[in-house]
Enzyme design. Structure first.
Site, PDB file in Angstrom:
ATOM      1  CE1 TYR A   1      -1.145  -8.182   4.886  1.00 38.51           C
ATOM      2  CE2 TYR A   1      -0.177  -9.902   6.255  1.00 38.51           C
ATOM      3  CZ  TYR A   1      -0.677  -8.622   6.116  1.00 38.51           C
ATOM      4  OH  TYR A   1      -0.703  -7.778   7.188  1.00 38.51           O
TER       5      TYR A   1
ATOM      6  CD  GLU B   1      -0.584  -4.715   5.488  1.00 31.03           C
ATOM      7  OE1 GLU B   1      -1.239  -5.360   6.316  1.00 31.03           O
ATOM      8  OE2 GLU B   1      -1.050  -3.737   4.864  1.00 31.03           O
TER       9      GLU B   1
END
Ligand code: GDP
Ligand code: MN
Length: 386
Positions: free
Chosen positions: A101, A189
């Site tokens: 992530y 993101e």
């Protein structure tokens, strides 16, 4: 301004962040052609402005044309938590060894950009932060210097990225920071940022929000907002330079100044009503601008009554009254209006309205009185008109 995955990936590619080849399509036939171009196996991905598409059945692997036909057919038109799928992204499928992530956002309380990285990718950040906070690295960046490769490498190392891909992860973080910085994003993101079996680091998903107020600096991003996902009335408002946000209720709201409009929404809600929009006509609104604003509010069919709440400062209430009269001549609204004019030239404004005797326009003296009247009118209660 939120971008679809494939639009975010376009920005990633522009800054040298590795993504898989793909095509955006709107029909099953286009999906089949796209799959031939990018090469099987492919992933068929719903393009909607909401996460968790995988869990909702909006992300499917397809090994051959039959599977593309099946999945594209199922996903097009699918409703993913209130978002209808109009567009698919057909991407060459990746083999995944690991899912990480990574994100960059503005930490408002620290007044600094924040880079986050975790090896617990594929799950949502809220869940990572809750369940494995010790495996989430948070690192602030000096915005004058930007993210250099030393800091990026420290983040990758501290986060526990496997050793042979640490440099690759660091490079991806630097590129992601550059996307965030150079494109005036508020969020960039990647979840998951994958490592392939042959140890390539690649963005498999993209969630990018751009600062709409900085869009004028990025003419090349202008048409990213020009998608079927944007409300057509919001788009028109943007073209006219008016702040307009569509809401779910049935009471149209127009005020001048964001603060006044926000408190008007509150007062209407407290009176039991439900606003249909946020519309800030801005300071110094002239008659023409008011006419455009009325037009925008009435473009929403859900509107049953309109509240005009003007506090004249730079804006002159007589100009607002003239705009309203002009709008009524042209548009002839079929819904009732409640008008509260206060401040600069308010008496002149009220006198103009009284003379014009517009049908179905109700003057109010205070904001609270105006809110109660408009709520009653929207509910079709006759006594409000007394
Ligand atoms: P989200 O559910 O909206 O976050 O959509 P993602 O784009 O993140 O996809 C969801 C999940 O589908 C990912 O976490 C992956 O596990 C899987 N996925 C997406 N693309 C691929 C791919 O190319 N290959 C494989 N094997 N899995 C994929
Ligand atoms: Mn994802």
């Amino acid at each position: 301004m939120d971008l679809l995955e494939y639009q975010g990936k376009q920005l990633f590619a522009r800054h040298g962040l590795a993504v898989s080849p793909g095509r955006a399509v709107a029909t099953v036939d286009e999906a089949l052609a796209a799959a031939d171009e990018v090469g099987y196996p492919v992933v068929v991905k719903a393009q909607v402005l909401i996460g968790g598409r995988g869990k909702a059945g909006g992300v499917k692997l397809a090994a051959d044309a039959d599977e593309v036909r099946e999945h594209a057919g199922n996903i097009l038109g699918m409703d993913i938590r209130g978002h209808t799928v109009h567009t698919l992204w057909i991407e060459h499928a990746s083999d995944i060894a690991t899912e990480y992530y990574a994100s960059v956002l503005l930490d408002r309380s620290a007044k600094q950009p924040l880079v986050m990285f975790s090896t617990e990718g594929g799950v949502e950040i809220e869940q990572i932060a809750k369940e494995t906070p010790e495996r989430l690295v948070r690192s602030h960046v000096d915005s004058l210097k930007g993210l250099d490769s030393e800091q990026a490498l420290r983040i990758a190392t501290e986060g526990g990225a496997e050793e042979d891909v640490r440099q690759g992860v660091a490079d991806a973080l630097v590129a992601l920071y550059e996307v965030w910085d150079a494109e005036d994003a508020t969020l960039a993101e990647i979840n998951p940022l994958i490592v392939t079996p042959d140890r390539q680091v690649r963005a498999l998903d993209a969630k990018v929000s751009l600062d709409g107020n900085a869009l004028y600096r990025h003419p090349e991003n202008q048409d990213l907002s020009d998608t079927a996902n944007e409300d057509p009335i919001e788009r028109r408002a943007k073209e006219q330079g008016v702040q307009y946000v569509k809401l779910d209720g049935d009471i149209g709201i127009l005020g001048n100044g964001a603060g006044l409009v926000m408190s008007t929404l509150d007062v209407v809600a407290r009176a039991g009503g439900s606003p249909a929009n946020f519309l800030d006509a801005g300071g110094g609104s002239d008659a023409e601008k008011i006419k455009q604003a009325v037009d925008l509010i009435l473009a929403n069919d859900a509107v049953k009554a309109v509240l005009f709440n003007i506090f004249g400062g730079i804006t002159r209430c007589d100009e607002v009254a003239k705009g309203l009269i002009a709008a009524f001549e042209e548009i002839r609204p079929s819904v009732p209006f409640v008008v509260r004019l206060d401040g600069t030239n308010d008496e002149a404004g009220r006198a103009l309205l009284a003379d014009a005797a517009l049908p179905n326009v109700h003057p109010a003296r205070t904001m609270n009185e105006a809110a109660e009247m408009v709520v009653a009118l929207a509910a079709g209660r006759e006594e409000a008109k007394a």
